[in-house]
Design an enzyme around this catalytic site. Structure first.
Site, short mmCIF file in Angstrom:
data_model
loop_
_atom_site.label_atom_id
_atom_site.label_comp_id
_atom_site.label_asym_id
_atom_site.label_seq_id
_atom_site.Cartn_x
_atom_site.Cartn_y
_atom_site.Cartn_z
N GLN A 26 20.97 47.77 15.42
CA GLN A 26 19.79 47.62 14.53
C GLN A 26 18.76 48.38 15.12
O GLN A 26 17.44 48.11 14.79
CB GLN A 26 19.45 46.14 14.63
CG GLN A 26 20.36 45.21 14.09
CD GLN A 26 20.28 43.66 14.08
OE1 GLN A 26 18.90 43.38 14.51
NE2 GLN A 26 21.05 42.70 13.97
N HIS B 51 18.00 42.51 16.86
CA HIS B 51 16.47 41.78 16.85
C HIS B 51 15.31 42.45 17.70
O HIS B 51 14.73 41.78 18.37
CB HIS B 51 16.77 40.47 17.22
CG HIS B 51 17.43 39.67 16.50
ND1 HIS B 51 17.82 38.26 16.60
CD2 HIS B 51 18.43 39.82 15.20
CE1 HIS B 51 18.47 37.92 15.23
NE2 HIS B 51 19.08 39.05 14.85
N GLU C 162 12.19 32.94 6.76
CA GLU C 162 10.92 32.25 6.62
C GLU C 162 9.91 33.30 6.20
O GLU C 162 9.81 34.62 6.47
CB GLU C 162 10.40 31.80 7.82
CG GLU C 162 11.55 30.95 8.69
CD GLU C 162 11.00 30.27 10.13
OE1 GLU C 162 11.76 29.37 10.34
OE2 GLU C 162 10.14 30.92 10.66
N TYR D 168 6.44 28.49 16.67
CA TYR D 168 7.19 28.31 15.26
C TYR D 168 8.45 28.19 15.53
O TYR D 168 9.22 28.21 14.35
CB TYR D 168 7.02 29.81 14.66
CG TYR D 168 5.41 30.14 14.34
CD1 TYR D 168 5.07 29.85 12.87
CD2 TYR D 168 4.51 30.39 15.18
CE1 TYR D 168 3.76 30.02 12.68
CE2 TYR D 168 3.31 30.45 14.69
CZ TYR D 168 2.76 30.34 13.29
OH TYR D 168 1.42 30.54 13.14
N TYR E 243 25.32 30.52 13.29
CA TYR E 243 26.78 31.19 12.62
C TYR E 243 27.87 30.29 12.43
O TYR E 243 28.68 30.57 11.84
CB TYR E 243 26.50 32.49 13.02
CG TYR E 243 25.74 33.50 12.43
CD1 TYR E 243 25.13 33.51 11.41
CD2 TYR E 243 24.82 34.30 13.42
CE1 TYR E 243 24.10 34.24 11.03
CE2 TYR E 243 23.48 35.05 13.23
CZ TYR E 243 23.36 35.17 12.00
OH TYR E 243 22.33 35.78 11.54
#
Length: 382
Positions: A94, A161, A253, A263, A274
């Protein structure tokens, strides 16, 4: 584009950056109640190589980042391009060259802020925030004086991430920067790390004075925490800060970001792990700030833009989100500090970024993954 002082604040992979699929990347969003025929015409402007983000210059040219580390300057019609920088990114998984935004004083300073994933010691990696000066001398356009002004703490192993979205507060005094939890779960709640957090910095990359969690032992940059993979960040016209992030298996979200709030990740989510293990859903009184809107199945949200143009007056003030696994453009209706689902239009490709053009058209980037082409599209009123 920037954030006001605390006293005046209003009260995945390619789905995250790479080409390999997470389980959430494989689930197609199904939102029959909100899907409608698209009321816009689509024009293909150019082809790009796995683009990640874009921003418009005052003269209507565009800066576009590509995953492998190229920052491009495109003409207003996107027919001409010039590479203005090649950054030392780690583009595995990523990772890559990520967000790009102009300084609020760009017209005089020519300063550009951007983020990318970088290697550290011992095989570790992390997201960094950098800036440079855009030299627009004809024929010699180049990003010069590049400096890294902030590094996520700590760098860890893995390619996921990173997050790395940037937004300036409306008054231009503060820079907000997202640090993902790097697929490690617990850093989102760890006071000693910047991972899994929204950060509030000065334009020089230093901790902003008055951040709300310093007295509780958090890193001095932290504005909010308990986040997973934060891939969209934008202010509305009232100064509210909105953020979108990828949930795990379900539970994508949209959040209203408030100072000092938790949060919930990984202790609360409207999705599941997963491997099928349950995560407690958000519920009143659990001590966590619940999302304003969430999706299950996922949309795999990419970039976030809040519309202020006149080409689509019916959508003024609403949020637009790129859908990666859902291959869609998603509209969220914003009403003050409340939000609700609007339209979800199929786009036939993974949408990484959404931006508003100078004339009010909506521009989107396909991310180039899974055959989506990596195109730059302009969406105009029919």
């Amino acid at each position: 584009m920037s954030r006001a002082a605390l006293a005046v604040l209003p009260l995945a992979l390619l789905a995250c950056g790479g080409n390999a699929a997470q389980p959430s990347d494989t689930v197609q969003a199904s939102s029959a109640e909100s899907s409608t025929a698209a009321p816009f015409a689509k024009t293909v402007m150019t082809q790009l190589d796995s683009p990640w983000a874009m921003t418009f210059l005052p003269d209507r040219r565009m800066l576009v980042t590509e995953k492998k580390g190229q920052m491009l300057l495109l003409s207003a019609d996107a027919k001409q391009r010039r590479t203005v920088a090649t950054l030392p990114v780690d583009s595995a998984g990523q990772g890559g060259l990520m967000d790009v935004v102009l300084s609020p004083d760009f017209s005089t300073s020519k300063r550009v802020y951007f983020s990318y994933s970088a290697r550290g010691d011992g095989g570790t990696k992390g997201v960094v925030l950098a800036r440079g000066l855009l030299d627009l001398q004809p024929g010699g356009e180049r990003l010069r004086g590049i400096e890294v002004i902030f590094r996520a703490r700590p760098f860890v192993e893995g390619d996921g991430h990173y997050s790395g979205r940037i937004a300036f507060s409306p008054d231009g005094r503060y820079l907000f920067f997202t640090n993902g939890e790097r697929q490690k779960f617990t850093p989102a709640q760890d006071k000693s790390m910047t991972l899994g957090k929204v950060l509030r910095l000065t334009p020089d990359g230093k901790p902003a004075h008055g951040n709300p969690l310093v007295a509780q032992g958090f890193q001095p940059e932290v504005w909010s925490y308990g986040h997973r993979n934060l891939l969209g960040l934008a202010f509305d016209k009232s100064g509210n800060l909105w953020e979108q992030e990828m949930g795990p298996k379900g539970g994508d979200e949209v959040n209203l970001i408030l100072p000092g709030r938790n949060y919930g990740w990984p202790n609360a989510s409207n999705g599941s792990h997963y491997d099928g293990r349950d995560i407690p859903d958000h519920r009143p009184g659990d001590g966590y700030e619940a999302p304003k809107v969430w999706w299950n199945p996922v949309i795999s949200p990419g970039g976030l833009m809040i519309y202020s143009g006149s080409m689509f007056p019916q959508w003024k003030g609403d949020a637009f989100i790129g859908g990666l696994s859902s291959e869609s453009l998603v509209r969220v209706h914003l009403d003050g500090t409340n939000a609700s689902k609007g339209d979800q239009w199929p786009m036939g490709a993974r949408i990484r970024e959404v931006e508003q053009g100078p004339d009010g058209a909506i521009w989107v980037l396909e991310d180039g993954g899974k055959g989506s082409g990596g195109r730059l599209l302009r969406l105009s009123a029919r």
